[in-house]
Design a protein around this motif. Structure first.
Motif, PDB file in Angstrom:
ATOM      1  N   VAL A  14      -7.226   4.716 -15.354  1.00 55.02           N
ATOM      2  CA  VAL A  14      -6.566   3.727 -14.490  1.00 55.02           C
ATOM      3  C   VAL A  14      -5.079   4.034 -14.396  1.00 55.02           C
ATOM      4  CG1 VAL A  14      -5.966   1.276 -14.259  1.00 55.02           C
ATOM      5  CG2 VAL A  14      -8.286   1.941 -14.936  1.00 55.02           C
ATOM      6  N   VAL A  15      -4.457   4.300 -15.528  1.00 53.56           N
ATOM      7  CA  VAL A  15      -3.024   4.613 -15.546  1.00 53.56           C
ATOM      8  C   VAL A  15      -2.750   5.908 -14.780  1.00 53.56           C
ATOM      9  CG1 VAL A  15      -1.073   5.263 -17.021  1.00 53.56           C
ATOM     10  CG2 VAL A  15      -2.518   3.305 -17.640  1.00 53.56           C
ATOM     11  N   GLU A  16      -3.546   6.928 -15.019  1.00 49.50           N
ATOM     12  CA  GLU A  16      -3.332   8.215 -14.349  1.00 49.50           C
ATOM     13  C   GLU A  16      -3.468   8.092 -12.837  1.00 49.50           C
ATOM     14  OE1 GLU A  16      -5.992  10.947 -16.271  1.00 49.50           O
ATOM     15  OE2 GLU A  16      -4.776  10.998 -18.110  1.00 49.50           O
ATOM     16  N   LEU A  17      -4.480   7.369 -12.370  1.00 51.98           N
ATOM     17  CA  LEU A  17      -4.651   7.190 -10.930  1.00 51.98           C
ATOM     18  C   LEU A  17      -3.496   6.380 -10.345  1.00 51.98           C
ATOM     19  CD1 LEU A  17      -6.186   7.574  -8.316  1.00 51.98           C
ATOM     20  CD2 LEU A  17      -7.699   5.698  -8.986  1.00 51.98           C
ATOM     21  N   THR A  18      -3.038   5.381 -11.068  1.00 48.73           N
ATOM     22  CA  THR A  18      -1.902   4.575 -10.602  1.00 48.73           C
ATOM     23  C   THR A  18      -0.630   5.417 -10.578  1.00 48.73           C
ATOM     24  OG1 THR A  18      -2.966   2.586 -11.469  1.00 48.73           O
ATOM     25  CG2 THR A  18      -0.610   2.445 -10.968  1.00 48.73           C
ATOM     26  N   GLN A  19      -0.412   6.231 -11.596  1.00 48.66           N
ATOM     27  CA  GLN A  19       0.758   7.117 -11.605  1.00 48.66           C
ATOM     28  C   GLN A  19       0.705   8.110 -10.444  1.00 48.66           C
ATOM     29  OE1 GLN A  19       0.281   8.549 -15.646  1.00 48.66           O
ATOM     30  NE2 GLN A  19       2.048   7.341 -16.335  1.00 48.66           N
ATOM     31  N   ARG A  20      -0.479   8.621 -10.162  1.00 48.63           N
ATOM     32  CA  ARG A  20      -0.633   9.540  -9.025  1.00 48.63           C
ATOM     33  C   ARG A  20      -0.276   8.830  -7.724  1.00 48.63           C
ATOM     34  NH1 ARG A  20      -6.117  12.859  -7.199  1.00 48.63           N
ATOM     35  NH2 ARG A  20      -5.242  13.616  -5.227  1.00 48.63           N
ATOM     36  N   TRP A  21      -0.730   7.587  -7.558  1.00 47.45           N
ATOM     37  CA  TRP A  21      -0.394   6.798  -6.373  1.00 47.45           C
ATOM     38  C   TRP A  21       1.116   6.591  -6.266  1.00 47.45           C
ATOM     39  CZ3 TRP A  21       1.284   1.514  -6.911  1.00 47.45           C
ATOM     40  CH2 TRP A  21       1.508   0.864  -5.682  1.00 47.45           C
ATOM     41  N   GLY A  28       6.432   9.805  -3.063  1.00 51.00           N
ATOM     42  CA  GLY A  28       6.220  10.972  -2.202  1.00 51.00           C
ATOM     43  C   GLY A  28       6.466  10.718  -0.730  1.00 51.00           C
ATOM     44  N   LEU A  29       6.050   9.550  -0.257  1.00 53.92           N
ATOM     45  CA  LEU A  29       6.292   9.196   1.149  1.00 53.92           C
ATOM     46  C   LEU A  29       7.612   8.459   1.329  1.00 53.92           C
ATOM     47  CD1 LEU A  29       2.720   7.997   2.280  1.00 53.92           C
ATOM     48  CD2 LEU A  29       3.825  10.210   2.726  1.00 53.92           C
ATOM     49  N   GLY A  30       8.275   8.170   0.226  1.00 55.05           N
ATOM     50  CA  GLY A  30       9.554   7.454   0.303  1.00 55.05           C
ATOM     51  C   GLY A  30       9.405   6.006   0.732  1.00 55.05           C
ATOM     52  N   LEU A  31       8.252   5.391   0.428  1.00 57.21           N
ATOM     53  CA  LEU A  31       8.021   4.017   0.864  1.00 57.21           C
ATOM     54  C   LEU A  31       8.963   3.035   0.178  1.00 57.21           C
ATOM     55  CD1 LEU A  31       4.121   3.935   1.071  1.00 57.21           C
ATOM     56  CD2 LEU A  31       5.778   4.346   2.912  1.00 57.21           C
ATOM     57  N   CYS A  32       9.279   3.302  -1.077  1.00 57.56           N
ATOM     58  CA  CYS A  32      10.260   2.480  -1.784  1.00 57.56           C
ATOM     59  C   CYS A  32      11.389   3.383  -2.230  1.00 57.56           C
ATOM     60  CB  CYS A  32       9.639   1.780  -2.994  1.00 57.56           C
ATOM     61  SG  CYS A  32      10.861   0.827  -3.925  1.00 57.56           S
ATOM     62  N   PRO A  33      12.550   3.253  -1.595  1.00 52.82           N
ATOM     63  CA  PRO A  33      13.657   4.145  -1.951  1.00 52.82           C
ATOM     64  C   PRO A  33      14.186   3.903  -3.360  1.00 52.82           C
ATOM     65  CG  PRO A  33      14.380   2.454  -0.407  1.00 52.82           C
ATOM     66  CD  PRO A  33      12.900   2.314  -0.534  1.00 52.82           C
ATOM     67  N   PHE A  34      13.751   2.832  -4.006  1.00 48.13           N
ATOM     68  CA  PHE A  34      14.240   2.497  -5.338  1.00 48.13           C
ATOM     69  C   PHE A  34      13.287   2.958  -6.437  1.00 48.13           C
ATOM     70  CE2 PHE A  34      15.142  -1.129  -2.403  1.00 48.13           C
ATOM     71  CZ  PHE A  34      16.394  -0.691  -2.015  1.00 48.13           C
ATOM     72  N   LEU A 184      -4.348  11.133   0.805  1.00 47.39           N
ATOM     73  CA  LEU A 184      -3.483  10.275  -0.008  1.00 47.39           C
ATOM     74  C   LEU A 184      -4.196   9.039  -0.537  1.00 47.39           C
ATOM     75  CD1 LEU A 184      -0.227  10.460   2.125  1.00 47.39           C
ATOM     76  CD2 LEU A 184      -0.515  11.337  -0.196  1.00 47.39           C
ATOM     77  N   PHE A 185      -5.120   8.518   0.239  1.00 46.74           N
ATOM     78  CA  PHE A 185      -5.793   7.266  -0.120  1.00 46.74           C
ATOM     79  C   PHE A 185      -7.284   7.492  -0.368  1.00 46.74           C
ATOM     80  CE2 PHE A 185      -2.034   6.248   2.351  1.00 46.74           C
ATOM     81  CZ  PHE A 185      -1.423   5.290   1.559  1.00 46.74           C
ATOM     82  N   TYR A 186      -7.612   8.635  -0.927  1.00 48.62           N
ATOM     83  CA  TYR A 186      -9.009   8.992  -1.172  1.00 48.62           C
ATOM     84  C   TYR A 186      -9.746   7.943  -1.986  1.00 48.62           C
ATOM     85  CZ  TYR A 186      -7.756  10.110  -5.935  1.00 48.62           C
ATOM     86  OH  TYR A 186      -7.325  10.012  -7.220  1.00 48.62           O
ATOM     87  N   TYR A 187      -9.060   7.280  -2.880  1.00 46.77           N
ATOM     88  CA  TYR A 187      -9.685   6.286  -3.759  1.00 46.77           C
ATOM     89  C   TYR A 187     -10.185   5.063  -3.003  1.00 46.77           C
ATOM     90  CZ  TYR A 187      -4.876   4.725  -3.283  1.00 46.77           C
ATOM     91  OH  TYR A 187      -3.659   4.379  -2.768  1.00 46.77           O
ATOM     92  N   LEU A 188      -9.727   4.845  -1.790  1.00 46.46           N
ATOM     93  CA  LEU A 188     -10.188   3.696  -1.011  1.00 46.46           C
ATOM     94  C   LEU A 188     -11.590   3.913  -0.438  1.00 46.46           C
ATOM     95  CD1 LEU A 188      -6.934   2.781   0.946  1.00 46.46           C
ATOM     96  CD2 LEU A 188      -7.838   1.729  -1.136  1.00 46.46           C
TER      97      LEU A 188
END
Length: 191
Positions: A14-21, A28-34, A184-188
């Motif tokens: 769970v942690v690894e998949l969340t870290q990958r996301w 990676g997509l710069g969705l949150c600049p912070f 990017l969203f393969y898990y969905l």
């Protein structure tokens, strides 16, 4: 990897998949600049709340709020409380947010901490399920992102055009090809 429709018992996965996301989508997509700085500095805490019981999830969120209130931001900037075995229905997840808001209020954390929401079925009001902008908040699992308000305000102070972030993110998601979205969203798409 497990989908959110089955009981998840391996918290490391769970942690690894969340870290990958976080790495591939949020940063990676710069969705949150912070997000890039705390990700690079390893100051994002990943707390897996494995129980499906609402009171256990609230206890996990409470414990993480206590932790964030008691340690420096250099040690832990922010926390993601991940619920892989609960709240898989987006409507139920949204309803549960009332309990989370009440928890913050009862413990005088309003104005100190805030919670951002991420969910595999995330859908902004007024959008269709398939609208690309919903992917900005679609995560592998239901997640409650605990943020320090003072740190967020400081980051916003030095970021130009913060009000344009949502529109920029929508444009970025609309620019992705279907192949990129599937990668990017393969898990969905897992059953």
């Amino acid at each position: 990897m497990q989908s959110i429709n089955t009981q998840v018992t391996n918290t490391q996965e769970v942690v690894e998949l969340t870290q990958r996301w976080v790495r591939e989508v949020v940063v990676g997509l710069g969705l949150c600049p912070f997000a890039a700085k705390p990700f690079a500095e390893n100051t994002i805490r990943y707390c897996v709340a494995p129980s499906a019981a609402p009171e256990d999830i609230l206890h996990s969120i409470y414990s993480e709020c206590v932790l964030l209130s008691s340690v420096s931001h250099e040690a832990t900037e922010t926390t993601l409380v991940i619920t892989p075995n609960a709240l898989s229905d987006f409507h139920d997840y949204n309803q549960f947010f009332n309990e989370v808001d009440l928890l913050l209020s009862r413990n005088d954390w309003e104005g100190v901490l805030q919670v951002a929401s991420f969910h595999p079925q995330y859908q902004f009001a007024g959008t269709s399920v398939s609208d690309a902008e919903n992917y900005t908040n679609r995560a592998p699992y239901p997640i409650f992102h605990l943020l320090r308000e003072d740190r967020l305000e400081k980051a916003i102070e030095f970021y130009p055009d913060v009000d344009e972030i949502p529109e920029r993110n929508i444009a970025r998601m609309n620019a992705l090809s279907q192949d990129e979205i599937h990668r990017l969203f393969y898990y969905l798409n897992k059953t």
